[in-house]
Design an enzyme around this catalytic site. Structure first.
Site, mmCIF file in Angstrom:
data_model
loop_
_atom_site.group_PDB
_atom_site.id
_atom_site.type_symbol
_atom_site.label_atom_id
_atom_site.label_comp_id
_atom_site.label_asym_id
_atom_site.label_seq_id
_atom_site.Cartn_x
_atom_site.Cartn_y
_atom_site.Cartn_z
ATOM 1 N N LYS A 222 -13.353 -7.024 -7.164
ATOM 2 C CA LYS A 222 -13.770 -7.270 -5.786
ATOM 3 C C LYS A 222 -15.285 -7.464 -5.781
ATOM 4 O O LYS A 222 -16.041 -6.481 -5.838
ATOM 5 C CB LYS A 222 -13.377 -6.097 -4.889
ATOM 6 C CG LYS A 222 -11.868 -5.878 -4.812
ATOM 7 C CD LYS A 222 -11.515 -4.632 -4.021
ATOM 8 C CE LYS A 222 -9.995 -4.479 -3.910
ATOM 9 N NZ LYS A 222 -9.617 -3.208 -3.261
ATOM 10 N N LYS B 186 0.845 -1.186 0.000
ATOM 11 C CA LYS B 186 0.000 0.000 0.000
ATOM 12 C C LYS B 186 0.886 1.242 0.000
ATOM 13 O O LYS B 186 1.803 1.363 0.817
ATOM 14 C CB LYS B 186 -0.893 0.016 1.239
ATOM 15 C CG LYS B 186 -1.875 -1.141 1.325
ATOM 16 C CD LYS B 186 -3.142 -0.840 0.563
ATOM 17 C CE LYS B 186 -4.219 -1.879 0.800
ATOM 18 N NZ LYS B 186 -5.459 -1.588 0.087
#
Length: 356
Positions: A267, A161
């Site tokens: 997702k 991230k």
């Protein structure tokens, strides 16, 4: 059929940092569907993410009484396609996590209430799924400690991230990975955190470290800017949050034809379930765009559904399915992470989730 639900507040084992802030808990809704006079039942999970999902958990809960009434007069579908058709009819597309939950619960019940959704090699313990090792944001020591653990465990693909802390510190961590494991595949996810006026300079810096791809470098909705980035970026671009809210095949095709990223990240909780995910895959493949699946901080109930769906595509590379170890009160399940693989251990029983 009968539909019941319950809420569980999933507790993170640590402060989970993203470019949108720090998470310590994640409330989710489990649904249970059963037939009258039958003990078998199917489980599903609606787990919208605050500040990211189209809907809130409160909106899911507000719709459930209506869904409970409608499903009383519905017979259990007889095939996967019938399940998908029914879910599109019963739940508004603007509640994508609930569509996913209903699909999951009905497929589970269709297969006999054994938490099985697909009969593939993953569920049969014949083929595990390779996954990336996710590094959460934090201070430099915390992030390097995570990297060391992932490399020691055998992960050959690491996802980092970026976009919320000092960029130079993030580059230092990428350099650290390169020094520790030179051949590691490095994926980075900006979650839209790069300022538009700095994005090309940052992409050029990332190129020096042979980064595989970057997810969502700028915030979604800036279509022309994203089109330019995908065209000129020195490293491949993957769309993630950009896909949220596109419910028709025609609009999905229009988006991907315009921006034409190198990859899309799928997702099911955020984009409307398994049937919607399959539609995105078909559109992407027709345009020569790569893809992989990622969980969105669901419990093991949601993760199980995505993993079994991923098992339908056994040679699609590294998936983002390693989030099951995040919570101290996750649902006990047969899902197991062994090195860089997610597997299904039939000898482990599912936890019995209690419904009031």
């Amino acid at each position: 059929m009968i539909l019941e639900h319950t809420i569980r507040s999933l507790q993170f084992k640590f402060q989970a940092g993203t470019s949108r802030g720090v998470m310590t808990e994640h409330p989710v809704c489990f649904i249970k569907i059963s037939l009258l006079d039958h003990q078998e039942y199917g489980l599903g999970e609606a787990a919208p993410l605050p500040k990211l999902s189209e809907e809130t958990l409160d909106e899911v809960l507000a719709f459930l009484p209506r869904l409970q009434e409608m499903i009383k007069s519905v017979e259990l579908p007889k095939s996967t396609e019938e399940v998908y058709t029914l879910c599109r009819r019963l739940v508004p597309q603007e509640l994508p996590s609930l569509v996913f939950a209903l699909e999951t619960a009905l497929l589970d019940l269709l297969y006999g209430g054994k938490r099985q959704l697909f009969n593939n090699e993953f569920f049969q313990e014949k083929k595990d799924i390779p996954i990336n090792g996710l590094i959460w944001m934090g201070d430099a020591d915390f992030m390097r400690e995570q990297v060391d653990r992932k490399i020691a465990a055998g992960f050959k693909c690491i996802k980092l991230k970026v976009g919320a802390i000092d960029f130079d510190a993030e580059l230092d961590l990428i350099q650290y990975i390169r020094e520790k494991a030179p051949k590691t595949i490095i994926r980075v996810d900006a979650n839209g955190g790069f300022p538009s006026n700095e994005v090309f300079a940052r992409l050029s810096e990332l190129e020096k470290y042979d980064v595989h791809s970057i997810e969502q470098p700028i915030m979604p909705g800036q279509l022309e800017a994203m089109q330019l980035i995908c065209k000129r970026s020195p490293i491949p671009i993957a769309l993630d949050e950009e896909l949220i809210g596109y419910h028709e095949t025609s609009r999905r095709l229009e988006l991907l034809k315009m921006i034409h990223p190198q990859f899309i990240i799928l997702k099911p909780t955020l984009i409307g379930g398994l049937q919607a995910t399959m539609d995105w895959i078909k559109v992407a493949q027709n345009l020569g765009i790569g893809w992989w699946l990622t969980s969105a901080l669901e419990s093991n109930i949601g993760l199980n559904a995505i993993a079994q769906f991923a098992g339908e595509f056994p040679d699609n590379g590294y998936q983002g399915l390693g989030t099951g170890q995040l919570y101290s009160n996750n649902v006990v399940s047969p899902l197991e992470i062994n090195g860089e693989f997610l597997g299904y251990n039939q000898s482990v029983n599912w936890e019995k989730v209690l419904f009031n």
